[in-house]
Design an enzyme around this catalytic site. Structure first.
Site, PDB file in Angstrom:
ATOM      1  N   THR A   1      18.701 -39.877  -1.120  1.00 35.74           N
ATOM      2  CA  THR A   1      18.109 -39.353  -2.117  1.00 35.74           C
ATOM      3  C   THR A   1      19.472 -38.595  -2.108  1.00 35.74           C
ATOM      4  OG1 THR A   1      16.170 -38.506  -2.446  1.00 35.74           O
ATOM      5  CG2 THR A   1      17.185 -36.931  -3.363  1.00 35.74           C
TER       6      THR A   1
ATOM      7  N   ALA B   1       8.472 -36.623  -9.641  1.00 30.18           N
ATOM      8  CA  ALA B   1       8.716 -37.114 -10.990  1.00 30.18           C
ATOM      9  C   ALA B   1       7.781 -38.104 -11.172  1.00 30.18           C
ATOM     10  CB  ALA B   1       9.958 -35.986 -12.117  1.00 30.18           C
TER      11      ALA B   1
ATOM     12  N   GLU C   1       0.374  -1.132  -0.137  1.00 28.82           N
ATOM     13  CA  GLU C   1      -0.009  -0.190   0.015  1.00 28.82           C
ATOM     14  C   GLU C   1       1.194   1.120  -0.075  1.00 28.82           C
ATOM     15  OE1 GLU C   1      -0.172  -2.521   2.232  1.00 28.82           O
ATOM     16  OE2 GLU C   1      -1.484  -2.533   3.577  1.00 28.82           O
TER      17      GLU C   1
ATOM     18  N   GLY D   1      13.232 -39.042  -1.038  1.00 31.07           N
ATOM     19  CA  GLY D   1      12.417 -39.870  -1.434  1.00 31.07           C
ATOM     20  C   GLY D   1      11.022 -40.387  -1.353  1.00 31.07           C
TER      21      GLY D   1
ATOM     22  N   ARG E   1      11.638 -24.268  -7.436  1.00 28.68           N
ATOM     23  CA  ARG E   1      12.711 -23.872  -6.597  1.00 28.68           C
ATOM     24  C   ARG E   1      13.007 -22.553  -6.065  1.00 28.68           C
ATOM     25  NH1 ARG E   1      17.571 -27.976  -8.014  1.00 28.68           N
ATOM     26  NH2 ARG E   1      16.364 -30.328  -7.633  1.00 28.68           N
TER      27      ARG E   1
ATOM     28  N   CYS F   1      -1.999  -3.175   7.507  1.00 29.04           N
ATOM     29  CA  CYS F   1      -1.578  -3.526   8.791  1.00 29.04           C
ATOM     30  C   CYS F   1      -1.223  -1.947  10.205  1.00 29.04           C
ATOM     31  CB  CYS F   1       0.792  -4.352   9.110  1.00 29.04           C
ATOM     32  SG  CYS F   1       0.998  -3.084   8.568  1.00 29.04           S
TER      33      CYS F   1
ATOM     34  N   HIS G   1       8.304 -38.657   1.386  1.00 30.68           N
ATOM     35  CA  HIS G   1       7.152 -37.845   1.453  1.00 30.68           C
ATOM     36  C   HIS G   1       5.752 -38.546   2.180  1.00 30.68           C
ATOM     37  CE1 HIS G   1       8.429 -35.854  -1.942  1.00 30.68           C
ATOM     38  NE2 HIS G   1       8.851 -37.009  -2.799  1.00 30.68           N
TER      39      HIS G   1
HETATM   40  C1  AOF Z   1       3.963  -7.427   4.409  1.00 31.41           C
HETATM   41  N1  AOF Z   1       3.563  -6.572   3.113  1.00 31.41           N
HETATM   42  O1  AOF Z   1       3.148  -4.837   1.825  1.00 31.41           O
HETATM   43  C2  AOF Z   1       1.787  -5.691   3.629  1.00 31.41           C
HETATM   44  C3  AOF Z   1       1.982  -6.797   5.161  1.00 31.41           C
HETATM   45  O2  AOF Z   1       7.112  -6.229  10.335  1.00 31.41           O
HETATM   46  P1  AOF Z   1       7.133  -5.991   8.866  1.00 31.41           P
HETATM   47  O3  AOF Z   1       7.239  -4.604   8.948  1.00 31.41           O
HETATM   48  O4  AOF Z   1       8.211  -7.207   7.949  1.00 31.41           O
HETATM   49  O5  AOF Z   1       6.068  -6.513   8.795  1.00 31.41           O
HETATM   50  C4  AOF Z   1       4.880  -7.487   7.953  1.00 31.41           C
HETATM   51  C5  AOF Z   1       3.475  -7.743   8.381  1.00 31.41           C
HETATM   52  O6  AOF Z   1       2.938  -6.689   7.632  1.00 31.41           O
HETATM   53  C6  AOF Z   1       2.765  -9.150   7.949  1.00 31.41           C
HETATM   54  O7  AOF Z   1       3.477 -10.435   8.455  1.00 31.41           O
HETATM   55  C7  AOF Z   1       1.746  -8.264   7.508  1.00 31.41           C
HETATM   56  O8  AOF Z   1       0.860  -9.138   8.903  1.00 31.41           O
HETATM   57  C8  AOF Z   1       1.656  -7.232   7.653  1.00 31.41           C
HETATM   58  N2  AOF Z   1       1.523  -6.304   5.676  1.00 31.41           N
HETATM   59  N3  AOF Z   1       2.902  -7.384   5.329  1.00 31.41           N
HETATM   60  O9  AOF Z   1       5.118  -7.708   4.322  1.00 31.41           O
HETATM   61  C9  AOF Z   1       2.661  -6.217   2.979  1.00 31.41           C
HETATM   62  N4  AOF Z   1       0.769  -5.357   3.563  1.00 31.41           N
HETATM   63 ZN    ZN Z   2       1.880  -2.502   6.396  1.00 28.94          ZN
END
Ligand code: AOF
Ligand code: ZN
Length: 388
Positions: free
Chosen positions: A204, A162, A61, A315, A192, A84, A319
């Site tokens: 493995t 696979a 945001e 392997g 990965r 947040c 799983h």
């Molecule tokens: C994100 N990216 O765009 C939004 C999040 O401690 P911080 O600042 O790294 O915040 C991480 C937390 O913020 C994450 O656990 C989630 O609850 C909230 N929102 N986090 O990394 C974002 N919007």
């Molecule tokens: Zn945030």
């Protein structure tokens, strides 16, 4: 507020765009979620977009609002995760969103981290219109690692194999290279790069001596984990070679070792020093009298380290162990159009389940994808109904 069908459709389109923006950083944000944000003006025209690039960098945001100098009077802001309210590595977002003057905020899903929610209430108190739950299932699915980690304190596990059309991972003589073609193998490299860690059993390592790196230009390598109850990993194994991997999946995971060898309480201690000297960390988890490592305890330890996703490459015993402990969150199966038959190993070992009703149940997820001559199936664990 009753929304028109047209507005609801527009909301879905913009939320899908948020997920597309978020997706670019999959595999680089742990332990944070992948988040995208779109801001549209009153006419519905996109005026800014943003995405979260990893721990310590602005949340989606804020990345989008920064492009508008934090002023978005009358606009609608779309974001796949509730803004947040907590002070973490970065300041809280909800007050910044509120103070930007947006008229409406559309959210994909609520924040699953205890204590991190409340953004909706902050906005509503300031008379900002809030719509929640747009494409909720897609948003939860996109952040399966983060959501699993936030709710259960452990990473999400992806079981990958696979296989031939009869579910085998090798011939009766043990030949396994290669069951699937090049396109399927290239897709594994992509998997990965989008997981924090890759995990295999010692069998493995001894059979294939794999590097388990991503080998995609510009991509980061996952942390490598070996389940090795008796510390049989040869110190000269390729995955311990420091030149095979230098990168870390995310800034927050950079302090973790490149290779983690997981062993039990009965492991011979004299082999540990040679592995540590090669740069590995040796982690000890409880084991039973058959030498089976406690994968539930390991899952908790990985969660505590901030690892939110693990790709399990076999392997069959590894799983089976994850399936038996309800840790198989998703499956990615590459199926080659060949049959080898006989008692050759299937991709899931273990003792097997005698009753069909207790079979591990999954739901097919994305459409089947054709990769050269092979097909890729993906499936999600079907949640166990409460009270069972
Ligand atoms: C994100 N990216 O765009 C939004 C999040 O401690 P911080 O600042 O790294 O915040 C991480 C937390 O913020 C994450 O656990 C989630 O609850 C909230 N929102 N986090 O990394 C974002 N919007
Ligand atoms: Zn945030």
């Amino acid at each position: 507020m009753k929304l028109s069908a047209e507005l609801r459709e527009r909301d879905r389109v913009q939320m899908a765009r948020c997920l597309e923006l978020a997706e670019r950083y999959r595999g680089r944000t742990s332990p944070n979620p992948i988040v995208g944000c779109v801001i549209v003006d009153r006419a519905g025209k996109v005026i800014a977009e943003g995405a979260h690039a990893g721990p310590g960098t602005p949340h989606a945001e804020i990345a989008a609002l920064a492009k508008l100098k934090h002023k978005a009077k009358g606009a609608t802001l779309y974001v796949n995760l509730e803004p947040c309210t907590h002070q973490g590595r970065t300041p809280p977002c909800a007050p910044v969103v509120r103070d930007s003057g947006v008229a409406r905020v559309v959210i994909g899903m609520e924040d699953p981290v205890p204590g991190h929610g409340g953004g909706t209430a902050v906005l509503k108190r300031a008379k900002v219109a809030v719509t929640s739950g747009v494409l909720r299932e897609d948003c939860e699915r996109a952040n399966l690692p983060f959501v699993t980690w936030a709710r259960e304190g452990r990473p999400a596990f992806t079981l990958k194999a696979a296989i031939t059309l009869d579910g085998k991972i090798a011939t009766v003589a043990g030949e396994s290279q290669w069951i699937t073609g090049e396109a399927a193998r290239a897709d594994v490299m992509r998997l990965r790069t989008t997981h924090d860690a890759v995990m295999v059993g010692i069998g493995t390592v001894l059979a294939d001596d794999p590097q388990l790196t991503a080998r995609v230009k510009g991509a980061r390598d996952p942390i490598r984990i070996v389940l090795d109850g008796e510390l049989r990993t040869p110190p000269m194994a390729k995955l311990l070679d420091p030149s095979t991997s230098r990168t870390s999946p995310s800034a927050a995971l950079a302090k973790l070792p490149r290779v983690i060898i997981v062993t039990g309480t009965h492991a011979p201690t004299d082999r540990e020093a040679a592995l540590i000297a090669r740069g590995a960390d040796v982690w000890c988890v409880p084991d039973d009298d058959k030498g089976q490592l406690d994968v539930t305890a390991l899952a908790r330890m990985l969660g505590e380290s901030g690892i939110t996703s693990v790709l399990v490459e076999g392997g069959g015993e590894v799983h089976a162990s994850l399936l038996d402990h309800q840790l198989a969150d998703q499956l990615v199966l590459y199926v080659a159009p060949r049959i080898v038959g006989g008692p050759a190993k299937s991709w899931v070992g273990g003792a097997g389940l005698p009753v069909l009703a207790s079979a591990h149940a999954f739901v097919f997820d994305d459409a089947v994808v054709r990769l050269g001559d092979d097909l890729r199936f993906t499936a999600l664990a079907r949640p166990v109904p409460e009270g069972t």
